[in-house]
Design a protein around this motif. Sequence first.
Motif, PDB file in Angstrom:
ATOM      1  N   ASP A 168      45.372  17.759  46.655  1.00 32.96           N
ATOM      2  CA  ASP A 168      45.826  16.414  47.023  1.00 32.96           C
ATOM      3  C   ASP A 168      44.770  15.633  47.785  1.00 32.96           C
ATOM      4  O   ASP A 168      44.867  14.403  47.900  1.00 32.96           O
ATOM      5  CB  ASP A 168      47.104  16.508  47.860  1.00 32.96           C
ATOM      6  CG  ASP A 168      48.290  17.022  47.065  1.00 32.96           C
ATOM      7  OD1 ASP A 168      48.268  16.887  45.830  1.00 32.96           O
ATOM      8  OD2 ASP A 168      49.219  17.585  47.678  1.00 32.96           O
ATOM      9  N   GLU A 169      43.766  16.332  48.319  1.00 38.06           N
ATOM     10  CA  GLU A 169      42.715  15.665  49.085  1.00 38.06           C
ATOM     11  C   GLU A 169      41.512  15.283  48.228  1.00 38.06           C
ATOM     12  O   GLU A 169      40.513  14.786  48.749  1.00 38.06           O
ATOM     13  CB  GLU A 169      42.248  16.587  50.228  1.00 38.06           C
ATOM     14  CG  GLU A 169      43.362  17.009  51.176  1.00 38.06           C
ATOM     15  CD  GLU A 169      44.068  15.816  51.793  1.00 38.06           C
ATOM     16  OE1 GLU A 169      43.373  14.857  52.202  1.00 38.06           O
ATOM     17  OE2 GLU A 169      45.318  15.832  51.863  1.00 38.06           O
ATOM     18  N   GLY A 198      48.719   9.948  41.910  1.00 41.86           N
ATOM     19  CA  GLY A 198      48.693   9.944  43.363  1.00 41.86           C
ATOM     20  C   GLY A 198      47.767   8.919  43.978  1.00 41.86           C
ATOM     21  O   GLY A 198      47.338   9.055  45.124  1.00 41.86           O
ATOM     22  N   GLY A 199      47.446   7.865  43.223  1.00 47.07           N
ATOM     23  CA  GLY A 199      46.613   6.802  43.772  1.00 47.07           C
ATOM     24  C   GLY A 199      45.135   7.131  43.858  1.00 47.07           C
ATOM     25  O   GLY A 199      44.370   6.404  44.500  1.00 47.07           O
ATOM     26  N   LYS A 200      44.703   8.207  43.219  1.00 45.48           N
ATOM     27  CA  LYS A 200      43.290   8.585  43.270  1.00 45.48           C
ATOM     28  C   LYS A 200      42.459   7.716  42.332  1.00 45.48           C
ATOM     29  O   LYS A 200      42.970   7.125  41.377  1.00 45.48           O
ATOM     30  CB  LYS A 200      43.129  10.055  42.872  1.00 45.48           C
ATOM     31  CG  LYS A 200      43.950  11.019  43.705  1.00 45.48           C
ATOM     32  CD  LYS A 200      43.550  10.995  45.167  1.00 45.48           C
ATOM     33  CE  LYS A 200      44.372  11.990  45.972  1.00 45.48           C
ATOM     34  NZ  LYS A 200      44.023  11.957  47.421  1.00 45.48           N
ATOM     35  N   GLU A 232      51.126   6.008  40.154  1.00 47.98           N
ATOM     36  CA  GLU A 232      51.211   6.686  41.449  1.00 47.98           C
ATOM     37  C   GLU A 232      51.953   8.007  41.353  1.00 47.98           C
ATOM     38  O   GLU A 232      51.569   9.012  41.964  1.00 47.98           O
ATOM     39  CB  GLU A 232      51.916   5.767  42.456  1.00 47.98           C
ATOM     40  CG  GLU A 232      52.090   6.359  43.835  1.00 47.98           C
ATOM     41  CD  GLU A 232      50.774   6.503  44.587  1.00 47.98           C
ATOM     42  OE1 GLU A 232      50.694   7.387  45.454  1.00 47.98           O
ATOM     43  OE2 GLU A 232      49.851   5.718  44.300  1.00 47.98           O
ATOM     44  N   GLU A 233      53.019   8.045  40.537  1.00 48.77           N
ATOM     45  CA  GLU A 233      53.820   9.268  40.438  1.00 48.77           C
ATOM     46  C   GLU A 233      53.029  10.433  39.851  1.00 48.77           C
ATOM     47  O   GLU A 233      53.329  11.602  40.121  1.00 48.77           O
ATOM     48  CB  GLU A 233      55.053   9.030  39.554  1.00 48.77           C
ATOM     49  CG  GLU A 233      55.965   7.923  40.050  1.00 48.77           C
ATOM     50  CD  GLU A 233      55.663   6.585  39.369  1.00 48.77           C
ATOM     51  OE1 GLU A 233      56.628   5.847  39.086  1.00 48.77           O
ATOM     52  OE2 GLU A 233      54.466   6.298  39.119  1.00 48.77           O
TER      53      GLU A 233
END
Length: 456
Positions: free
Chosen positions: A196-197, A224-226, A220-221
Amino acid sequence: MAKSKVAVVIVPLPTQSHLNQLLHLAAVLSSRGLPVHFVGSATHNRQVRLRASGLKPSAAAKIKFHDLHSSPIAAPEPDTTNANKLPTHQKPALMAYMELNSPTCSLVRELSAESSRIAVIYDRLVSPAVKDAVAIENVESYAFSCLSALNLFCVLWENLGRPFDVEGEINRWPSVREFFPVPALKFIATTPAHFDERDGDIYNTSRLIEAKYIDLLRREEIGGGKKQFTIWPIWPRNLHDAKSRHECLEWLDLQSPRSVMYVSFGSTISMTKEEIGELAAGLEQSGEKFIWVVREADRADIFAGEGRGIELPVGFEERVRERGIVVRDWAPQLEILAHRSTGGFMTHCGWNSCFESMIYGVPVAAWPMHSDQPLNAILLTEVLGIGVVVREWQAREEVVGAAVIEDVVGRLLSAEEGAEIRKRAEEVSAAVRKSMEEGGELCRELDGFIAHITRD
């Protein structure tokens, strides 16, 4: 001593199709002047260099390979009785790479002291191997997907319980649960906390082919906005010089344009004796010219002794020697597909093979075997219309008969249907090639990624 601005560390998953994609990405990035470090076991670094299909030696020579210590890698024989053809015999290599966290971290820490920024690009399926490396202060990490955008989206979307509606053909296609064994789905969709990072995702595809699914992965789902980058790194201009040509290419030189069927099922597929017999009979009965790659599936360590020999029907090679070639070693697939005499490609529809067929405008006879391949076959045959189906997925447990092989080969090489499919394949090829030219979509994506990781 002044620090270099940025260095790239690449951590692949140790199966040939994944190694190949990340090797080509390493070559493309190093050709732009970036120092690139390719991380793996000594066995798999040797393998990927030996099979650097489509890369000139000078391109591979710019990459710095690091042989990290790993646990001994067992090499069980492929199981030809496995109904879904999933290469479970490759598991020892994967498990060995999952243990590379500590040596990978040590290497990245050493490089980080010499560079202002380290970009760690890792196969998303081997993310545990970079757990500690990506936590180093001046490290950015990017997860690379070796699946098509269609496959990756469907796996993640279904794993999340289909959190939003999607319009179009996806609703009439089977669930990925019909293609992937449950453990494989969990393996792809389940990620460690440090995933997630990550700083971004790299998709090994083209918007020209999969724009809809790339956009869905950006949601986003799912994403994750990356940050998202779409880079397909195998470029036609990187093909080997003529002086190193495989002997099958010399045979192709003597054949008529678009007259040869290329038959290859990748590096992880093992066929039963019955399947091989029917395929041989079908090729013989078709009367068409062919190159058939007859190999045992790769073991987890391809250098661990001799594999079992693949027996063809008695007298087959002698009977077809005027119009067919059997290749038992590693075949130069890019060069074969690029050759003017190649008119069709009978393939398992691995993602590398799919995109390579699109680059060179070669129609496919789609014969998916497991996991991501059925959806790739749907993309080629139903969405793009550049191939025909050898066997419907619903009949996957049935042996494909010689008559079916004969019919499919004839349809692609000699029938009017094949001519129409070839026309569409050539149109797709022209568009893909244009996107690879300077200023094209794929070049812009690559330039954007390099600008991002080298920013001040």
